[in-house]
Design a protein around this motif. Structure first.
Motif, PDB file in Angstrom:
ATOM      1  N   PRO A   1      -8.515   6.022  -1.788  1.00 25.15           N
ATOM      2  CA  PRO A   1      -7.381   6.508  -2.584  1.00 25.15           C
ATOM      3  C   PRO A   1      -6.403   7.274  -1.692  1.00 25.15           C
ATOM      4  O   PRO A   1      -6.811   7.888  -0.698  1.00 25.15           O
ATOM      5  CB  PRO A   1      -8.032   7.447  -3.601  1.00 25.15           C
ATOM      6  N   PRO A   2      -5.114   7.256  -2.031  1.00 26.68           N
ATOM      7  CA  PRO A   2      -4.138   8.025  -1.251  1.00 26.68           C
ATOM      8  C   PRO A   2      -4.556   9.493  -1.190  1.00 26.68           C
ATOM      9  O   PRO A   2      -5.193  10.011  -2.112  1.00 26.68           O
ATOM     10  CB  PRO A   2      -2.838   7.864  -2.035  1.00 26.68           C
ATOM     11  N   ASP A   3      -4.197  10.145  -0.091  1.00 29.48           N
ATOM     12  CA  ASP A   3      -4.562  11.540   0.116  1.00 29.48           C
ATOM     13  C   ASP A   3      -3.317  12.329   0.481  1.00 29.48           C
ATOM     14  O   ASP A   3      -2.391  11.787   1.089  1.00 29.48           O
ATOM     15  CB  ASP A   3      -5.607  11.634   1.235  1.00 29.48           C
ATOM     16  N   GLU A   4      -3.296  13.611   0.107  1.00 28.59           N
ATOM     17  CA  GLU A   4      -2.209  14.514   0.479  1.00 28.59           C
ATOM     18  C   GLU A   4      -2.772  15.637   1.329  1.00 28.59           C
ATOM     19  O   GLU A   4      -3.863  16.134   1.060  1.00 28.59           O
ATOM     20  CB  GLU A   4      -1.540  15.111  -0.762  1.00 28.59           C
TER      21      GLU A   4
ATOM     22  N   PRO B   1       0.833  -1.202   0.000  1.00 27.45           N
ATOM     23  CA  PRO B   1       0.000   0.000   0.000  1.00 27.45           C
ATOM     24  C   PRO B   1       0.870   1.255   0.000  1.00 27.45           C
ATOM     25  O   PRO B   1       2.088   1.183   0.198  1.00 27.45           O
ATOM     26  CB  PRO B   1      -0.777  -0.119   1.312  1.00 27.45           C
ATOM     27  N   VAL B   2       0.237   2.406  -0.209  1.00 29.76           N
ATOM     28  CA  VAL B   2       0.961   3.681  -0.166  1.00 29.76           C
ATOM     29  C   VAL B   2       1.358   3.950   1.281  1.00 29.76           C
ATOM     30  O   VAL B   2       0.517   4.016   2.166  1.00 29.76           O
ATOM     31  CB  VAL B   2       0.091   4.828  -0.710  1.00 29.76           C
ATOM     32  N   LYS B   3       2.658   4.064   1.491  1.00 30.72           N
ATOM     33  CA  LYS B   3       3.139   4.321   2.851  1.00 30.72           C
ATOM     34  C   LYS B   3       2.945   5.791   3.204  1.00 30.72           C
ATOM     35  O   LYS B   3       2.839   6.646   2.324  1.00 30.72           O
ATOM     36  CB  LYS B   3       4.606   3.924   2.977  1.00 30.72           C
ATOM     37  N   THR B   4       2.889   6.072   4.488  1.00 29.34           N
ATOM     38  CA  THR B   4       2.822   7.452   4.951  1.00 29.34           C
ATOM     39  C   THR B   4       4.179   8.091   4.665  1.00 29.34           C
ATOM     40  O   THR B   4       5.229   7.498   4.953  1.00 29.34           O
ATOM     41  CB  THR B   4       2.493   7.508   6.453  1.00 29.34           C
ATOM     42  N   SER B   5       4.159   9.270   4.078  1.00 28.03           N
ATOM     43  CA  SER B   5       5.417   9.951   3.770  1.00 28.03           C
ATOM     44  C   SER B   5       5.270  11.444   4.009  1.00 28.03           C
ATOM     45  O   SER B   5       4.166  11.986   3.963  1.00 28.03           O
ATOM     46  CB  SER B   5       5.843   9.681   2.322  1.00 28.03           C
ATOM     47  N   PHE B   6       6.394  12.089   4.266  1.00 29.59           N
ATOM     48  CA  PHE B   6       6.431  13.508   4.578  1.00 29.59           C
ATOM     49  C   PHE B   6       7.412  14.207   3.646  1.00 29.59           C
ATOM     50  O   PHE B   6       8.509  13.705   3.414  1.00 29.59           O
ATOM     51  CB  PHE B   6       6.875  13.721   6.029  1.00 29.59           C
ATOM     52  N   THR B   7       7.011  15.369   3.142  1.00 28.30           N
ATOM     53  CA  THR B   7       7.882  16.210   2.333  1.00 28.30           C
ATOM     54  C   THR B   7       7.908  17.573   3.007  1.00 28.30           C
ATOM     55  O   THR B   7       6.855  18.205   3.174  1.00 28.30           O
ATOM     56  CB  THR B   7       7.346  16.347   0.895  1.00 28.30           C
ATOM     57  N   PHE B   8       9.083  18.003   3.423  1.00 31.74           N
ATOM     58  CA  PHE B   8       9.222  19.291   4.097  1.00 31.74           C
ATOM     59  C   PHE B   8       9.724  20.337   3.105  1.00 31.74           C
ATOM     60  O   PHE B   8      10.659  20.082   2.342  1.00 31.74           O
ATOM     61  CB  PHE B   8      10.176  19.172   5.287  1.00 31.74           C
TER      62      PHE B   8
ATOM     63  N   GLY C   1       5.105  21.902   4.826  1.00 26.95           N
ATOM     64  CA  GLY C   1       5.302  20.754   3.962  1.00 26.95           C
ATOM     65  C   GLY C   1       3.992  20.077   3.647  1.00 26.95           C
ATOM     66  O   GLY C   1       2.920  20.671   3.770  1.00 26.95           O
ATOM     67  N   LYS C   2       4.103  18.821   3.243  1.00 31.73           N
ATOM     68  CA  LYS C   2       2.902  18.037   2.976  1.00 31.73           C
ATOM     69  C   LYS C   2       3.169  16.590   3.352  1.00 31.73           C
ATOM     70  O   LYS C   2       4.317  16.151   3.448  1.00 31.73           O
ATOM     71  CB  LYS C   2       2.462  18.159   1.519  1.00 31.73           C
ATOM     72  N   LEU C   3       2.089  15.878   3.586  1.00 36.65           N
ATOM     73  CA  LEU C   3       2.195  14.464   3.898  1.00 36.65           C
ATOM     74  C   LEU C   3       1.251  13.704   2.980  1.00 36.65           C
ATOM     75  O   LEU C   3       0.271  14.245   2.479  1.00 36.65           O
ATOM     76  CB  LEU C   3       1.868  14.194   5.371  1.00 36.65           C
ATOM     77  N   GLU C   4       1.600  12.457   2.714  1.00 38.31           N
ATOM     78  CA  GLU C   4       0.759  11.576   1.905  1.00 38.31           C
ATOM     79  C   GLU C   4       0.495  10.315   2.710  1.00 38.31           C
ATOM     80  O   GLU C   4       1.384   9.825   3.407  1.00 38.31           O
ATOM     81  CB  GLU C   4       1.437  11.233   0.584  1.00 38.31           C
ATOM     82  N   PHE C   5      -0.729   9.794   2.616  1.00 41.35           N
ATOM     83  CA  PHE C   5      -1.075   8.595   3.362  1.00 41.35           C
ATOM     84  C   PHE C   5      -2.219   7.870   2.669  1.00 41.35           C
ATOM     85  O   PHE C   5      -2.902   8.443   1.808  1.00 41.35           O
ATOM     86  CB  PHE C   5      -1.478   8.951   4.806  1.00 41.35           C
ATOM     87  N   MET C   6      -2.416   6.630   3.065  1.00 43.71           N
ATOM     88  CA  MET C   6      -3.523   5.834   2.548  1.00 43.71           C
ATOM     89  C   MET C   6      -4.245   5.212   3.727  1.00 43.71           C
ATOM     90  O   MET C   6      -3.609   4.741   4.674  1.00 43.71           O
ATOM     91  CB  MET C   6      -3.006   4.737   1.618  1.00 43.71           C
ATOM     92  N   THR C   7      -5.571   5.246   3.681  1.00 42.86           N
ATOM     93  CA  THR C   7      -6.407   4.735   4.764  1.00 42.86           C
ATOM     94  C   THR C   7      -7.142   3.482   4.287  1.00 42.86           C
ATOM     95  O   THR C   7      -7.722   3.486   3.200  1.00 42.86           O
ATOM     96  CB  THR C   7      -7.465   5.789   5.163  1.00 42.86           C
ATOM     97  N   CYS C   8      -7.123   2.430   5.115  1.00 40.24           N
ATOM     98  CA  CYS C   8      -7.829   1.197   4.772  1.00 40.24           C
ATOM     99  C   CYS C   8      -8.568   0.664   5.997  1.00 40.24           C
ATOM    100  O   CYS C   8      -8.222   0.994   7.131  1.00 40.24           O
ATOM    101  CB  CYS C   8      -6.866   0.104   4.308  1.00 40.24           C
ATOM    102  N   ASN C   9      -9.566  -0.172   5.735  1.00 36.57           N
ATOM    103  CA  ASN C   9     -10.175  -0.971   6.788  1.00 36.57           C
ATOM    104  C   ASN C   9     -10.123  -2.421   6.319  1.00 36.57           C
ATOM    105  O   ASN C   9      -9.407  -2.729   5.362  1.00 36.57           O
ATOM    106  CB  ASN C   9     -11.589  -0.483   7.149  1.00 36.57           C
ATOM    107  N   ASP C  10     -10.864  -3.316   6.937  1.00 39.04           N
ATOM    108  CA  ASP C  10     -10.780  -4.723   6.571  1.00 39.04           C
ATOM    109  C   ASP C  10     -11.436  -5.059   5.237  1.00 39.04           C
ATOM    110  O   ASP C  10     -11.255  -6.154   4.717  1.00 39.04           O
ATOM    111  CB  ASP C  10     -11.386  -5.599   7.674  1.00 39.04           C
TER     112      ASP C  10
END
Length: 150
Positions: free
Chosen positions: A138-141, A63-70, A124-133
């Motif tokens: 879709p990934p969000d910024e 999955p899309v990992k949580t990431s940070f861009t400063f 900066g900005k962060l990107e993450f993806m949210t899931c349940n079971d």
């Protein structure tokens, strides 16, 4: 005719509001100066029950990992990479791999070196993806600006 146009416009706005993107994560921010020349930025995700976001260390193909861009700044520099607590790890069939993730809440921490006593905010900005079971969104910024205080 004008009333009909206004009514149609109002209906379109109503439908657009209902079609907004589903969101199950709220982000909050803080900064703590640890000395005259250093600070720690805290980025907290509060996650709805039954949902999770992924670790920064998810391997490619997952999955899309949580990431940070400063944002680059003359006021501060980033020291190392953001730290995170130990994630929950489990095998997810949809990705056919073990993945690390966080439920309920998680705080990421980023050390910064202050180049100016007038440093006002870390941006900066962060990107993450949210899931349940049963599904993933879709990934969000999200853009952020974290005041450094005095």
């Amino acid at each position: 005719m004008r009333k009909l146009l206004l009514a149609v416009t109002a209906l379109m706005i109503t439908f657009a509001a209902k079609a907004q993107v589903e969101s199950h994560v709220r982000w909050s921010y803080a900064a703590k100066k640890t000395s005259a020349t250093e600070a720690v930025v805290l980025i907290k995700a509060t996650i709805d029950h039954g949902w999770h976001i992924y670790s920064q260390t998810v391997k490619e193909g997952g999955p899309v990992k949580t990431s940070f861009t400063f944002a680059p700044s003359k006021e501060y520099s980033i020291v190392g990479t953001p730290s995170e607590p130990k994630p929950i790890t489990r095998f997810e069939k949809v990705f056919n791999m073990n993945v690390g993730y966080f439920e309920n809440s998680v705080v990421f921490q980023q050390k910064i070196k202050l180049k100016s006593v007038k440093a006002s905010a870390v941006k900066g900005k962060l990107e993450f993806m949210t899931c349940n079971d049963s599904k993933c969104l879709p990934p969000d910024e999200v853009e952020f600006s974290i005041p450094l205080g005095k």
